[in-house]
Design a protein around this motif. Structure first.
Motif, PDB file in Angstrom:
ATOM      1  N   LYS A  41      35.121  27.935  44.047  1.00  0.00           N
ATOM      2  CA  LYS A  41      36.556  27.995  44.306  1.00  0.00           C
ATOM      3  C   LYS A  41      36.800  29.078  45.347  1.00  0.00           C
ATOM      4  CE  LYS A  41      37.936  26.371  39.776  1.00  0.00           C
ATOM      5  NZ  LYS A  41      38.601  26.682  38.532  1.00  0.00           N
ATOM      6  N   THR A  42      37.757  28.832  46.210  1.00  0.00           N
ATOM      7  CA  THR A  42      38.103  29.834  47.214  1.00  0.00           C
ATOM      8  C   THR A  42      38.959  30.911  46.555  1.00  0.00           C
ATOM      9  OG1 THR A  42      38.033  28.155  48.953  1.00  0.00           O
ATOM     10  CG2 THR A  42      39.191  30.213  49.464  1.00  0.00           C
ATOM     11  N   ALA A  43      38.467  32.151  46.604  1.00  0.00           N
ATOM     12  CA  ALA A  43      39.206  33.270  46.009  1.00  0.00           C
ATOM     13  C   ALA A  43      40.404  33.593  46.902  1.00  0.00           C
ATOM     14  CB  ALA A  43      38.298  34.482  45.858  1.00  0.00           C
ATOM     15  N   LYS A  44      41.556  33.701  46.292  1.00  0.00           N
ATOM     16  CA  LYS A  44      42.786  33.945  47.039  1.00  0.00           C
ATOM     17  C   LYS A  44      43.143  35.425  47.135  1.00  0.00           C
ATOM     18  CE  LYS A  44      45.104  29.565  46.065  1.00  0.00           C
ATOM     19  NZ  LYS A  44      44.151  28.634  45.726  1.00  0.00           N
ATOM     20  N   TYR A  45      42.387  36.283  46.440  1.00  0.00           N
ATOM     21  CA  TYR A  45      42.708  37.711  46.380  1.00  0.00           C
ATOM     22  C   TYR A  45      41.456  38.556  46.576  1.00  0.00           C
ATOM     23  CZ  TYR A  45      46.888  35.972  44.010  1.00  0.00           C
ATOM     24  OH  TYR A  45      48.032  35.297  43.687  1.00  0.00           O
ATOM     25  N   ILE A  46      41.687  39.791  47.031  1.00  0.00           N
ATOM     26  CA  ILE A  46      40.692  40.837  46.884  1.00  0.00           C
ATOM     27  C   ILE A  46      41.263  41.792  45.833  1.00  0.00           C
ATOM     28  CG2 ILE A  46      39.814  40.582  49.222  1.00  0.00           C
ATOM     29  CD1 ILE A  46      41.224  43.216  49.909  1.00  0.00           C
ATOM     30  N   TYR A  47      40.376  42.465  45.128  1.00  0.00           N
ATOM     31  CA  TYR A  47      40.798  43.280  43.993  1.00  0.00           C
ATOM     32  C   TYR A  47      40.267  44.704  44.118  1.00  0.00           C
ATOM     33  CZ  TYR A  47      41.598  38.707  41.842  1.00  0.00           C
ATOM     34  OH  TYR A  47      42.023  37.433  41.576  1.00  0.00           O
ATOM     35  N   PHE A  48      41.004  45.615  43.506  1.00  0.00           N
ATOM     36  CA  PHE A  48      40.559  46.993  43.353  1.00  0.00           C
ATOM     37  C   PHE A  48      40.642  47.316  41.866  1.00  0.00           C
ATOM     38  CE2 PHE A  48      42.117  46.616  47.630  1.00  0.00           C
ATOM     39  CZ  PHE A  48      41.080  47.178  48.349  1.00  0.00           C
ATOM     40  N   LEU A  49      39.512  47.656  41.290  1.00  0.00           N
ATOM     41  CA  LEU A  49      39.420  47.914  39.858  1.00  0.00           C
ATOM     42  C   LEU A  49      39.767  49.377  39.583  1.00  0.00           C
ATOM     43  CD1 LEU A  49      38.517  46.774  37.068  1.00  0.00           C
ATOM     44  CD2 LEU A  49      36.209  47.529  37.655  1.00  0.00           C
ATOM     45  N   THR A  50      40.733  49.602  38.690  1.00  0.00           N
ATOM     46  CA  THR A  50      41.097  50.978  38.342  1.00  0.00           C
ATOM     47  C   THR A  50      40.716  51.336  36.902  1.00  0.00           C
ATOM     48  OG1 THR A  50      43.374  50.359  37.762  1.00  0.00           O
ATOM     49  CG2 THR A  50      42.977  51.097  40.020  1.00  0.00           C
ATOM     50  N   GLU A  51      40.578  50.329  36.033  1.00  0.00           N
ATOM     51  CA  GLU A  51      40.137  50.563  34.653  1.00  0.00           C
ATOM     52  C   GLU A  51      39.308  49.371  34.207  1.00  0.00           C
ATOM     53  OE1 GLU A  51      43.265  51.394  31.807  1.00  0.00           O
ATOM     54  OE2 GLU A  51      44.392  52.532  33.309  1.00  0.00           O
ATOM     55  N   GLY A  52      38.237  49.656  33.441  1.00  0.00           N
ATOM     56  CA  GLY A  52      37.416  48.591  32.884  1.00  0.00           C
ATOM     57  C   GLY A  52      36.138  48.359  33.676  1.00  0.00           C
ATOM     58  N   ILE A  53      35.426  47.309  33.289  1.00  0.00           N
ATOM     59  CA  ILE A  53      34.170  46.929  33.939  1.00  0.00           C
ATOM     60  C   ILE A  53      34.183  45.417  34.162  1.00  0.00           C
ATOM     61  CG2 ILE A  53      31.644  46.778  33.714  1.00  0.00           C
ATOM     62  CD1 ILE A  53      31.693  49.229  31.977  1.00  0.00           C
TER      63      ILE A  53
END
Length: 187
Positions: A41-53
């Motif tokens: 699937k084509t990912a529609k977002y980039i993400y920045f992780l601030t909490e969790g793994i």
């Protein structure tokens, strides 16, 4: 790590350009065991992780190969989707409840056309993600599983309490029995 710090560690943006980028972000919370990026699937977002793994893995036949783990401060994206707008091969799922910021790739692409500093930020993001892949390849080629395990512990000291041992073994390319031996030697 908060969003502004995560953005600025990639490439320092002037305040007005940083504000433009922050305005297109959205804070989201996902519970454990959610798919963030799905294969084919084509990912529609980039993400920045601030909490969790999160875990990045590739499913193959009856097994799966864990490619990497993401910790607070990491960016998460499918390079195929980000660069080419095509489906990726990886799956990214949440191993814990997570707090992330996401940026729609389509809005980001528009900002690239409007702002040279933001376009440079995007180029730097792609470069850093490529270097992460190269570093992982070099680790796999030239370090032992015990050395790679030590590197993982350096990155996240309490990783064993937070990530299933089977996932860690897959990441290291060893069996769980071998991982147990490695853990006993390192203690």
């Amino acid at each position: 790590m908060e969003l502004v710090a995560a953005i600025q560690q990639i490439y320092a943006l002037p305040t007005d350009e940083l504000d433009r980028l922050v305005r297109i972000t959205e804070r989201i919370q996902l519970e454990k065991n959610n798919i963030l990026i799905d294969k084919d699937k084509t990912a529609k977002y980039i993400y920045f992780l601030t909490e969790g793994i999160c875990r990045i893995y590739y499913p193959k036949e009856q097994k799966e190969a864990v490619l990497d783990f993401c910790f607070p401060g990491d960016s998460i994206l499918s390079l195929n989707s980000y660069i080419h707008g095509t489906p990726g091969y990886e799956i990214v799922d949440t191993l814990e409840n997570c707090v992330l910021y996401r940026i729609p790739v389509s809005k980001l692409q528009r900002l690239y056309n409007q702002s040279l500093p933001i376009a440079n930020w995007g180029r730097k993001l792609a470069e850093l993600e490529t270097l992460k892949i190269e570093q992982r390849l070099m680790q796999t080629l030239f370090k032992t599983a015990a050395e790679r395990y030590g590197d993982l512990l350096t990155k996240e000291a309490n990783v064993v309490q937070r990530i299933k041992l089977g996932y860690i073994a897959s990441y290291l390319g060893v069996t769980q029995v071998t991982l147990s031996r490695i853990r006993a030697e390192i203690k």
